[in-house]
Design a protein around this motif. Structure first.
Motif, short mmCIF file in Angstrom:
data_model
loop_
_atom_site.label_atom_id
_atom_site.label_comp_id
_atom_site.label_asym_id
_atom_site.label_seq_id
_atom_site.Cartn_x
_atom_site.Cartn_y
_atom_site.Cartn_z
N CYS A 155 -13.60 44.48 2.40
CA CYS A 155 -14.15 45.33 3.46
C CYS A 155 -13.74 46.78 3.22
O CYS A 155 -12.83 47.32 3.87
N ALA A 156 -14.40 47.44 2.27
CA ALA A 156 -14.06 48.81 1.90
C ALA A 156 -14.28 49.76 3.07
O ALA A 156 -15.33 49.73 3.72
N GLY A 157 -13.27 50.59 3.34
CA GLY A 157 -13.40 51.59 4.39
C GLY A 157 -13.29 51.05 5.80
O GLY A 157 -13.50 51.79 6.77
N CYS A 158 -12.96 49.80 5.96
CA CYS A 158 -12.88 49.20 7.30
C CYS A 158 -11.56 49.56 7.98
O CYS A 158 -10.56 49.84 7.34
N GLN A 159 -11.60 49.53 9.30
CA GLN A 159 -10.42 49.82 10.11
C GLN A 159 -9.99 48.53 10.82
O GLN A 159 -10.79 47.90 11.50
N THR A 160 -8.73 48.17 10.64
CA THR A 160 -8.23 46.93 11.23
C THR A 160 -6.82 47.16 11.78
O THR A 160 -5.95 47.63 11.06
N LEU A 161 -6.63 46.85 13.05
CA LEU A 161 -5.34 47.10 13.70
C LEU A 161 -4.98 45.94 14.62
O LEU A 161 -5.81 45.48 15.41
N ALA A 162 -3.74 45.47 14.53
CA ALA A 162 -3.23 44.44 15.44
C ALA A 162 -1.89 44.90 15.99
O ALA A 162 -1.00 45.30 15.24
N GLY A 163 -1.76 44.88 17.32
CA GLY A 163 -0.52 45.31 17.96
C GLY A 163 -0.06 44.29 19.00
O GLY A 163 -0.83 43.89 19.87
N ALA A 164 1.18 43.86 18.90
CA ALA A 164 1.75 42.88 19.83
C ALA A 164 2.94 43.51 20.55
O ALA A 164 3.83 44.07 19.91
N TYR A 165 2.92 43.42 21.87
CA TYR A 165 4.01 43.94 22.70
C TYR A 165 4.54 42.80 23.56
O TYR A 165 3.79 42.14 24.28
N GLN A 166 5.84 42.57 23.48
CA GLN A 166 6.47 41.48 24.23
C GLN A 166 7.62 42.05 25.07
O GLN A 166 8.52 42.70 24.54
N PHE A 167 7.57 41.81 26.38
CA PHE A 167 8.59 42.30 27.30
C PHE A 167 9.30 41.09 27.90
O PHE A 167 8.70 40.31 28.65
N ILE A 168 10.57 40.92 27.56
CA ILE A 168 11.35 39.80 28.07
C ILE A 168 12.34 40.31 29.11
O ILE A 168 13.16 41.18 28.82
#
Length: 236
Positions: free
Chosen positions: A140-153
């Protein structure tokens, strides 16, 4: 014990690898927050309440996949678990984004953001907390991919609930997280905005922790103070 899970089409950039964070209660983080449910009643919109019978499990995730048929994808999860008094708990949170098969002329954009809030009460709780993100471009040339995980304990010595005001504030942050799905801003900006929302969640939880009951006749100095542990993980 899951609550609201939202799915929306939107945007994002990057290449990815996998990152996982394991936490044991009372480990590093952005300090104080809290409140746990003392009954099995629902605590308000966007939350779930545990029975307080000793063992709690929270499992949340967001998944986004962009491809030539769906070039812009966004998925978010924002869940509040109020577990009550426990002696053991497991909290798993995952954000996963993939972009596949698009071209530089017509690139894909895939973003996944997962916010998990878990409150619990007790002494010497055995906690297995896993917070992870995974973002990848597949041919996937030039593609934008982002994953963000936030965990509040959130851990407090004695069980109590998030107030209606705190739940309304969290619900408003959830709406603003959903709105990121409509953003056409660069993914770096989306990430910055998500971090700002996470900071607001932390502030709300810190304020809630300050009201946690200590119990009658107990020396405040002898009781473990409320703790908010924040795990943040990004790939992309």
């Amino acid at each position: 014990m899951n609550l609201n899970h939202h799915r929306r089409a939107a945007a994002r950039v990057g290449v990815g690898r996998k990152a996982v964070r394991f936490g044991l209660l009372a480990t590093a983080g952005l300090t104080a927050m809290a409140t746990a449910a003392t009954t099995a009643q629902a605590a308000g919109p966007g939350s779930t309440a545990g029975t307080g019978h000793g063992v709690a499990i929270a499992n949340d995730s967001a998944h986004a996949l962009a491809n030539p048929g769906n070039r812009v994808r966004f998925d978010d999860s924002f869940t509040v678990h109020q577990e009550g008094t426990v002696f053991a708990a497991a909290a798993h949170n995952l954000a996963e984004a993939d972009s596949a098969g698009c071209t530089a002329a017509r690139p894909c954009r895939s973003v996944a953001l997962s916010f998990q809030i878990v409150t619990m009460a007790g002494e010497n709780i055995h906690l297995n907390a896993v917070n992870s993100s995974n973002a990848a471009n597949h041919h996937c040339a030039g593609c934008q991919t982002l994953a963000g995980a936030y965990q509040f304990i959130v851990s407090t010595p004695r069980a109590f609930r998030l107030s209606p005001t705190a739940l309304r504030q969290l619900a408003d942050i959830h709406r603003r997280l959903d709105a990121l799905g409509r953003s056409k801003a660069p993914v770096a900006t989306v990430k910055t905005q998500a971090d700002a929302l996470a900071a607001q969640v932390t502030s709300i939880l810190q304020a809630a922790a300050a009201t946690a009951p200590k119990g009658p006749g107990i020396d405040a100095l002898a009781v473990r103070t409320p703790t908010v542990t924040v795990h943040r993980m990004y790939t992309g």
